[in-house]
Design an enzyme around this catalytic site. Structure first.
Site, PDB file in Angstrom:
ATOM      1  N   LEU A 124       0.755  -1.075  -0.055  1.00  0.00           N
ATOM      2  CA  LEU A 124       0.010  -0.127   0.038  1.00  0.00           C
ATOM      3  C   LEU A 124       0.953   1.255  -0.186  1.00  0.00           C
ATOM      4  O   LEU A 124       1.600   1.467   1.042  1.00  0.00           O
ATOM      5  CB  LEU A 124      -0.953  -0.183   1.191  1.00  0.00           C
ATOM      6  CG  LEU A 124      -2.146   0.983   1.165  1.00  0.00           C
ATOM      7  CD1 LEU A 124      -3.147   0.766   1.914  1.00  0.00           C
ATOM      8  CD2 LEU A 124      -1.663   2.395   1.802  1.00  0.00           C
ATOM      9  N   HIS A 233       6.693   2.984  11.003  1.00  0.00           N
ATOM     10  CA  HIS A 233       7.338   4.253  10.456  1.00  0.00           C
ATOM     11  C   HIS A 233       6.264   5.408  10.633  1.00  0.00           C
ATOM     12  O   HIS A 233       5.092   5.046  10.605  1.00  0.00           O
ATOM     13  CB  HIS A 233       7.777   3.896   8.926  1.00  0.00           C
ATOM     14  CG  HIS A 233       8.447   5.253   8.329  1.00  0.00           C
ATOM     15  ND1 HIS A 233       8.030   6.336   7.736  1.00  0.00           N
ATOM     16  CD2 HIS A 233       9.780   5.251   7.936  1.00  0.00           C
ATOM     17  CE1 HIS A 233       8.676   7.188   6.905  1.00  0.00           C
ATOM     18  NE2 HIS A 233       9.983   6.404   7.327  1.00  0.00           N
TER      19      HIS A 233
END
Length: 343
Positions: A124, A233
């Site tokens: 994604l 992240h």
């Protein structure tokens, strides 16, 4: 904006996405030959010309106005069948001395391939200019994430019992992974980018060959590395939140390179799959409009699968009324069926 299967002439657009994805995005390396192979594998999967357990369903988010690719996402039918699929599993070892009356528990990392045979939602990525705080941009990420669940719901018999998602781990301001610096680099005679590149290209056998077969005691790792275990992240946080809302949970598995979490669920327990419904289409110029599009619609054919937001939900007769623009975007006419999800 609409989701569709990647096409064989999308190579330039996909490589542009790969170049923007950046370090740590293992499944989308900037390698034209590899990406061309990925596109061909996906095309064959949508054409159902490959075995069910070896299919990659790769989708792109298309901007209808410009024709450019705004993002991508994918589903691996089953992982680890041809190439080993490794994780670290967090564990605990207890030590005690009866004589000294001392007891201690120590966290450990075990190399595992426990997810072999599970499906994976992956790859994604949304281009930066299509993100942001504006409502329409927030909807782009949700469209990418949720359309995969409608595909899995529609073609449930092509998938196993469980699904997982690997999340990108923490990197500092210099794009360095503290987890890798404290652990991985001691076992691999290469830097993170090279190890990540090889993994993205499917060359994973070196992991099992070079990583230790015994549990790793986390007490030997740096504080910075320990803080990365199971963390994501900063750009991955919205994707993780969407997966958590669907019912995917972290069960103690992490990426062996950057320490990012792997979340998982039984497919039939995923909220979007459980709550989606089939409705018959009626196309009308008088379709009512809602102020906010809360409904996601997807077509029911694999080869021409398309998903987009629509301006309303089904009526009391379980019919979904579309305006001509929506019908054209989805490629449907009166009498066809759509799978719907209220978000």
């Amino acid at each position: 904006m609409r989701i569709r299967p990647i096409a064989r002439d999308d190579l330039d657009g996909l490589q542009a996405l790969a170049q923007q994805a950046g370090v740590g995005f293992t499944s989308l390396p900037d390698n034209r030959e590899f990406l061309a192979g990925k596109i061909e594998a996906a095309a064959r999967a949508f054409e159902e010309r490959t075995p069910v357990d070896d299919r990659l369903y790769f989708f792109v988010l298309e901007d209808e106005q410009s024709g450019e690719l705004a993002g991508c996402c994918a589903i691996e039918g089953q992982v680890g069948r041809e190439v080993p699929f490794y994780h670290y599993r967090l564990g605990t070892l207890a030590h005690s001395s009866v004589q000294l009356d001392l007891h201690r528990t120590i966290d450990t990392l075990f190399l595992s391939s426990d997810h072999t045979g599970d499906a994976e939602v992956c790859s994604l990525f949304l281009r930066p200019e299509y993100r942001g705080e504006a409502n329409k941009h927030l909807r782009n990420g949700a469209l990418l994430s949720k359309a995969r669940w409608l595909f899995m719901a529609q073609f449930r018999d092509r998938f196993p019992q469980k699904v997982l998602a690997e999340m990108r781990g923490v990197f500092d301001e210099n794009n360095i992974s503290p987890f890798w610096e404290s652990l991985g680099k001691h076992f691999f005679p290469m830097d993170f980018n090279e190890a990540d590149r090889l993994t993205g290209l499917g060359q994973k056998s070196f992991i099992g060959e070079l990583m230790p077969k015994f549990p790793i005691y986390t007490t030997f790792m740096s504080e910075e590395a320990l803080a990365c275990i199971g963390q994501v992240h900063r750009h991955t946080r919205p994707a993780l939140e969407m997966l958590k809302k669907e019912g995917l949970r972290w069960e103690g598995y992490i990426d062996i390179f950057d320490g990012g979490p792997t979340v998982e669920a039984y497919i039939d327990d995923v909220r979007a799959i459980r709550n989606s419904q089939l409705c018959q289409v009626e196309v009308s110029q008088n379709a009512p409009e809602e102020s906010v599009s809360r409904w996601l619609a997807a077509t029911t054919e694999m080869l021409n699968f398309t998903a987009s937001w629509i301006g309303r939900g089904p009526n009391e007769e379980n019919t979904i009324v579309l305006n001509p623009q929506e019908a054209d975007r989805l490629g449907v006419t009166t009498g066809d069926y759509l799978r719907l999800l209220e978000t």
